[in-house]
Design a protein around this motif. Structure first.
Motif, PDB file in Angstrom:
ATOM      1  N   THR A   1      30.598  -5.122  30.484  1.00  0.00           N
ATOM      2  CA  THR A   1      30.902  -3.910  31.394  1.00  0.00           C
ATOM      3  C   THR A   1      29.914  -2.853  30.646  1.00  0.00           C
ATOM      4  N   ALA A   2      29.639  -1.721  31.678  1.00  0.00           N
ATOM      5  CA  ALA A   2      29.128  -0.476  31.052  1.00  0.00           C
ATOM      6  C   ALA A   2      29.661   0.113  30.004  1.00  0.00           C
ATOM      7  N   LEU A   3      30.827  -0.222  29.659  1.00  0.00           N
ATOM      8  CA  LEU A   3      31.637   0.347  28.185  1.00  0.00           C
ATOM      9  C   LEU A   3      30.978  -0.278  27.252  1.00  0.00           C
ATOM     10  N   ASP A   4      30.787  -1.678  27.250  1.00  0.00           N
ATOM     11  CA  ASP A   4      30.206  -2.397  26.024  1.00  0.00           C
ATOM     12  C   ASP A   4      29.063  -1.897  25.270  1.00  0.00           C
ATOM     13  N   ASP A   5      29.127  -1.758  23.924  1.00  0.00           N
ATOM     14  CA  ASP A   5      28.187  -1.362  23.194  1.00  0.00           C
ATOM     15  C   ASP A   5      27.352  -2.418  22.747  1.00  0.00           C
ATOM     16  N   THR A   6      26.043  -2.300  22.869  1.00  0.00           N
ATOM     17  CA  THR A   6      25.115  -3.578  22.449  1.00  0.00           C
ATOM     18  C   THR A   6      24.072  -2.917  21.557  1.00  0.00           C
ATOM     19  N   GLU A   7      23.505  -3.685  20.632  1.00  0.00           N
ATOM     20  CA  GLU A   7      22.406  -3.197  19.702  1.00  0.00           C
ATOM     21  C   GLU A   7      21.441  -4.277  19.274  1.00  0.00           C
ATOM     22  N   LYS A   8      20.359  -4.086  19.111  1.00  0.00           N
ATOM     23  CA  LYS A   8      19.489  -5.267  18.528  1.00  0.00           C
ATOM     24  C   LYS A   8      19.739  -5.187  16.884  1.00  0.00           C
ATOM     25  N   MET A   9      19.496  -6.563  16.500  1.00  0.00           N
ATOM     26  CA  MET A   9      19.671  -6.774  15.094  1.00  0.00           C
ATOM     27  C   MET A   9      18.830  -7.886  14.403  1.00  0.00           C
ATOM     28  N   GLU A  10      18.496  -7.559  13.422  1.00  0.00           N
ATOM     29  CA  GLU A  10      17.776  -8.793  12.482  1.00  0.00           C
ATOM     30  C   GLU A  10      18.416  -9.121  11.205  1.00  0.00           C
ATOM     31  N   GLN A  11      18.370 -10.375  11.106  1.00  0.00           N
ATOM     32  CA  GLN A  11      19.419 -10.995  10.045  1.00  0.00           C
ATOM     33  C   GLN A  11      18.478 -12.242   9.464  1.00  0.00           C
ATOM     34  N   LYS A  12      18.377 -12.191   8.191  1.00  0.00           N
ATOM     35  CA  LYS A  12      17.855 -13.417   7.623  1.00  0.00           C
ATOM     36  C   LYS A  12      16.516 -14.321   8.503  1.00  0.00           C
ATOM     37  N   GLY A  13      15.595 -13.076   8.871  1.00  0.00           N
ATOM     38  CA  GLY A  13      14.459 -13.478   9.555  1.00  0.00           C
ATOM     39  C   GLY A  13      14.617 -13.827  10.992  1.00  0.00           C
ATOM     40  N   GLU A  14      15.802 -13.468  11.458  1.00  0.00           N
ATOM     41  CA  GLU A  14      16.207 -13.711  13.039  1.00  0.00           C
ATOM     42  C   GLU A  14      16.391 -12.622  13.873  1.00  0.00           C
ATOM     43  N   CYS A  15      16.078 -12.469  14.872  1.00  0.00           N
ATOM     44  CA  CYS A  15      15.980 -11.207  15.682  1.00  0.00           C
ATOM     45  C   CYS A  15      17.151 -11.603  16.797  1.00  0.00           C
ATOM     46  N   GLY A  16      17.846 -10.787  17.390  1.00  0.00           N
ATOM     47  CA  GLY A  16      18.806 -11.116  18.224  1.00  0.00           C
ATOM     48  C   GLY A  16      19.308  -9.526  18.762  1.00  0.00           C
ATOM     49  N   VAL A  17      20.495  -9.996  19.267  1.00  0.00           N
ATOM     50  CA  VAL A  17      21.539  -8.742  20.055  1.00  0.00           C
ATOM     51  C   VAL A  17      22.897  -8.924  19.794  1.00  0.00           C
ATOM     52  N   ARG A  18      23.498  -7.715  19.558  1.00  0.00           N
ATOM     53  CA  ARG A  18      24.832  -7.648  19.134  1.00  0.00           C
ATOM     54  C   ARG A  18      25.627  -7.042  20.200  1.00  0.00           C
ATOM     55  N   ILE A  19      26.690  -7.517  20.807  1.00  0.00           N
ATOM     56  CA  ILE A  19      27.740  -7.010  21.625  1.00  0.00           C
ATOM     57  C   ILE A  19      28.998  -6.682  20.979  1.00  0.00           C
ATOM     58  N   LYS A  20      29.417  -5.564  20.807  1.00  0.00           N
ATOM     59  CA  LYS A  20      30.408  -4.965  19.873  1.00  0.00           C
ATOM     60  C   LYS A  20      31.705  -5.072  20.876  1.00  0.00           C
ATOM     61  N   ASP A  21      32.729  -5.643  20.071  1.00  0.00           N
ATOM     62  CA  ASP A  21      33.929  -5.671  20.822  1.00  0.00           C
ATOM     63  C   ASP A  21      34.108  -6.347  22.276  1.00  0.00           C
ATOM     64  N   ALA A  22      33.398  -7.594  22.367  1.00  0.00           N
ATOM     65  CA  ALA A  22      33.235  -8.304  23.516  1.00  0.00           C
ATOM     66  C   ALA A  22      34.791  -8.823  23.848  1.00  0.00           C
TER      67      ALA A  22
END
Length: 807
Positions: A737-758
């Motif tokens: 939903t539009a209320l979900d908070d997303t952010e890019k992330m890097e961890q141990k040489g990997e790139c991705g996206v995090r969806i907070k409080d899914a």
């Protein structure tokens, strides 16, 4: 002298037992009297006169005289015509003495409408014919018993009197100058009285064979009718009706003019199956204070020679009662409105737009025949007319049809019949969900009927259920007419030849259900590498035997037109649809997979290592159907298909559809689910960090490989994930939903996206617990209530890809 009228066989009047001092003049004396009456210009040997031929009254007077010269034949024909004219003149004069006073009893003859005179002629012809045929039947079956001789002869004489009434109306009243113009106008087809006029001509033809018998019985010097109590009335008395009753007893305006008010016999445009005189009583059950009114009427059952529906008409002798019973509800009363009272030999009709009942009383013999005819009509309507849960798809007159039954003979002709009528109907049933109702496909029904121009209708009807494959062959006749051979069951088949290839294509397409009907979208076509059915209910990647594989095929998706969609935004048009179906056509036949799903019925699975394949998981399904080209499959393969269809109806199954490209798969997925695929790729890790610790021992789930899709329908976005060798879950989906908070992330040489409080729900097995086998497919429409709130991280290695662009 033995005399035989044209129809029916005569009842000998010479042996009739009349009252004392009353003897019927023998026919030979009648001939002499009529010869004398027809003597013109005086009396004696020297007077000029016109005599009939010597053998006019003999049985052979109509035979040709080939041995006589042509001049004599012409003179003989002229004399015969003159004799016929004079004979009718004398017969008319004698009958006028009997009936003239009764013609003027109600009102002057010139004030009676032409239609009433035509009705009266038909009325008395039916009455007379019925009496004579009934007495002939009694004589043939029971013999001429002495105690019944007098009664029988009285009935015969009354029958001849009734025929004489009709004859006198036709040859005397209707030939008057006041009716000549209107009678001429009746000859024009599709005029108000043209159908009655045709029946009048049928009466004339019938009465011609009784002219000499009527003359012998009624026109001799010893007038037996003067000493015997006979019914000589021409008009039936009827009660006075109010405006209301008069309206409900006349629905003639709803019926086309090709059907007369009453029928006597067959004509070029009409078949008359039976006409009987009945007693109709109008009853007002809602108001007992109103008196019951009784009418003497005629009930006729008839069918147009170009019509498929048989109608019943209840009509009075004059224009007072005119009620039609037919097959189409839009025109008024139908045969299903009639209730049969066997004990009282009557039928009861509830008149429309009122609570008034009409009880129609028949004689015992008439009731038996009318009830049998009505039963046949209802059986034909059940076959030919679409029921409440049927929809007419095809209705055409084909070039020819041959029905073959190897089991037992049926009433349908064994040889090919031209101009047969073929009807194809879709059978439906209504299923109810908590969110609504919808119609589902339950097979087809095909009817083949002989053409309407044959008096006796023959028909066969066959159900084509979904539990059996439809076997067919395309063929051409010797004259190159396109044909279709349908194997209706193990013993019956039908050869149908149509007028043009387009008609065959139409019928064939409707049988496969691959043609869009009214309100449906144009097909979306996809080329597929294979289409297989697996009866395994779980495990999208486990090894299982494919019960059917179509190979390279063409898939067409048909759905309801989007502008006709009237549902809310929560469910798309693929949910509770009555139209969504996938038609797979291959070289040996076709599969029609109807995905008109209810909420939660269709679930999908995506293999991890095959980007071009989708699995459609279905519960037991009764509306999947198959067809096979009979010449291209073996009996063993046909038997396997039959077993598979029966299993699909009782067990869960999986459709495995493989496409040539991933783009084709995404387009097909959108067509059947309503969700558009925005992103489809493999994630190296799918990490879930729990915020609500319902299971304190587990705080985090981490997978090493997952297939991820981001899908959209309207304003709804979803993430669906399928995991590889993950012991906790096999798949997961949740809404973004539009209320979900997303952010890019890097961890141990990997790139991705995090969806907070899914927010999502834990996958449960069918028993509702977390134990046992977990589902391997996802429902996109009905998401479980979200019980979990977790951070979800989706990692893609070194490159995030396009997922972040949408999030």
């Amino acid at each position: 002298m033995d005399r035989k009228p044209l129809n029916p066989p005569p009842i000998d009047l010479m042996d009739m037992d009349y009252p004392e001092n009353s003897e019927l003049t023998p026919i030979v004396d009648v001939e002499a009297q009529l010869r004398a009456l027809l003597t013109l210009g005086g009396s004696g040997d020297d007077s000029e006169s016109i005599h009939p031929p010597d053998d006019y009254f003999s049985a052979g007077h109509e035979q040709s005289r080939a041995s006589v010269g042509s001049n004599y034949c012409s003179l003989s024909a002229l004399l015969t015509r003159s004799w016929d004219e004079q004979f009718k003149t004398i017969l008319t004069e004698r009958l006028s003495i009997l009936f003239d006073q009764y013609a003027q009893a109600a009102r002057p003859a010139e004030e009676v409408p032409l239609q009433d005179w035509l009705r009266a002629a038909i009325w008395w012809a039916v009455q007379g014919k019925a009496l004579l045929e009934a007495q002939q039947h009694v004589t043939e079956t029971e013999g001429d018993r002495h105690e019944d001789q007098k009664s029988t002869r009285m009935e015969v004489l009354q029958g001849l009197v009734n025929l004489a009434k009709a004859w006198w109306i036709c040859h005397h009243t209707l030939t008057q100058d006041m009716f000549k113009i209107r009678m001429a106008a009746c000859r024009m087809k599709e005029t108000p009285d043209s159908a009655l006029f045709d029946q009048y001509r049928a009466v004339l033809s019938y009465l011609h064979g009784y002219e000499r018998r009527m003359a012998a019985a009624l026109c001799t010097e010893t007038d037996t009718s003067a000493t015997i109590d006979l019914d000589r009335r021409l008009w039936i008395s009827y009660p006075t009706l109010g405006v209301y009753n008069g309206a409900i007893l006349d629905n003639s305006q709803r019926q086309a003019w090709e059907f007369p008010a009453m029928a006597f016999g067959d004509t070029g445009d009409l078949f008359c199956y039976r006409s009987v005189v009945v007693e109709a009583t109008l009853i007002h059950p809602d108001d007992p204070s109103l008196p019951a009114s009784t009418f003497e009427c005629m009930f006729s059952i008839m069918r147009g020679s170009e019509s498929w529906q048989t109608i019943g008409v209840l009509a009075s002798q004059v224009q007072l009662v005119h009620i039609t019973i037919q097959s189409e509800r839009a025109h008024g009363l139908v045969w299903k409105d009639v209730e049969w009272d066997v004990a009282r030999h009557s039928m009861v009709v509830r008149l429309h737009h009122s609570e008034t009942l009409l009880r129609v009383k028949l004689s015992e013999d008439s009731f038996a025949s009318i009830w049998r005819l009505a039963h046949d009509i209802l059986a034909a309507e059940t076959d030919l007319v679409a029921g409440e849960d049927e929809r007419l798809l095809f209705d055409e007159t084909v070039k020819s049809c041959q029905y073959v039954n190897h089991d037992k003979p049926v009433g349908f002709p064994a040889k090919p019949v031209v101009s047969c009528r073929v009807r194809l109907l879709k059978k439906l049933s209504t299923v109810t969900y908590g969110t609504g109702k919808r119609k589902v496909h339950r097979g087809l029904r095909i009817i083949v009927a002989t053409p309407p121009h044959t008096r006796t209708q023959r028909r066969v009807t066959h159900d084509l259920p979904n539990s059996c494959p439809l076997a067919y062959s395309l063929l051409d006749a010797e004259d190159e007419s396109p044909g279709l051979l349908l194997y209706l069951d193990e013993a019956c088949s039908s050869f149908i030849y149509l007028e043009d290839p387009e008609a065959r294509t139409l019928l064939h397409s409707l049988l496969l259900d691959c043609l869009p009907l009214r309100g449906e979208s144009d097909p979306k076509t996809f080329l597929i590498s294979s289409y297989a059915i697996d009866m395994q209910s779980h495990g999208s990647e486990t090894q299982a035997t494919k019960h059917l594989d179509s190979g390279e095929s063409q898939a067409s998706v048909i759905e309801e037109e989007s502008e006709r969609e009237s549902r809310g935004t929560h469910y798309g048009k693929t949910i509770l649809s009555e139209h969504l179906r996938v038609v797979i056509q291959n070289e040996w036949g076709s599969i029609t997979d109807r995905l008109n799903i209810g909420p939660g019925e269709l679930t999908i699975a995506l293999p991890i290592h095959d980007n071009n394949t989708i699995h459609l998981h279905r519960p037991p399904q009764e509306d999947l159907s198959m067809s096979v080209a009979h010449d291209l499959v073996s009996k063993e393969h046909l038997a396997k298909i039959r077993c598979l269809l029966q299993s699909i109806q009782t067990k869960p199954s999986i459709r495995i559809v493989k496409f040539k490209t991933e783009t084709e798969l995404h387009s097909f997925q959108e067509a059947v689910t309503g969700f558009r695929v925005l992103y489809d790729g493999l994630a190296t890790r799918f990490l879930i960090t729990r915020r609500r610790k319902l299971l304190p021992l587990i705080k985090q789930w981490d997978t090493n490989l997952a297939r991820i899709q981001l899908i959209q329908r309207g304003g709804r976005f979803q993430i669906i994930a399928f995991f590889h060798q993950f012991r906790h879950w096999k798949c997961l989906n949740f809404e973004i939903t539009a209320l979900d908070d997303t952010e890019k992330m890097e961890q141990k040489g990997e790139c991705g996206v995090r969806i907070k409080d899914a927010k999502y729900a834990l996958p449960l097995n069918e028993s509702g617990s977390g134990e046992g086998e977990l589902p391997s497919s996802l429902c996109l429409d009905e998401l479980e209530f979200p019980t979990e709130h977790s951070d979800v991280a989706i990692m893609f290695g070194d490159v995030i890809g396009q997922l972040c662009r949408f999030l």
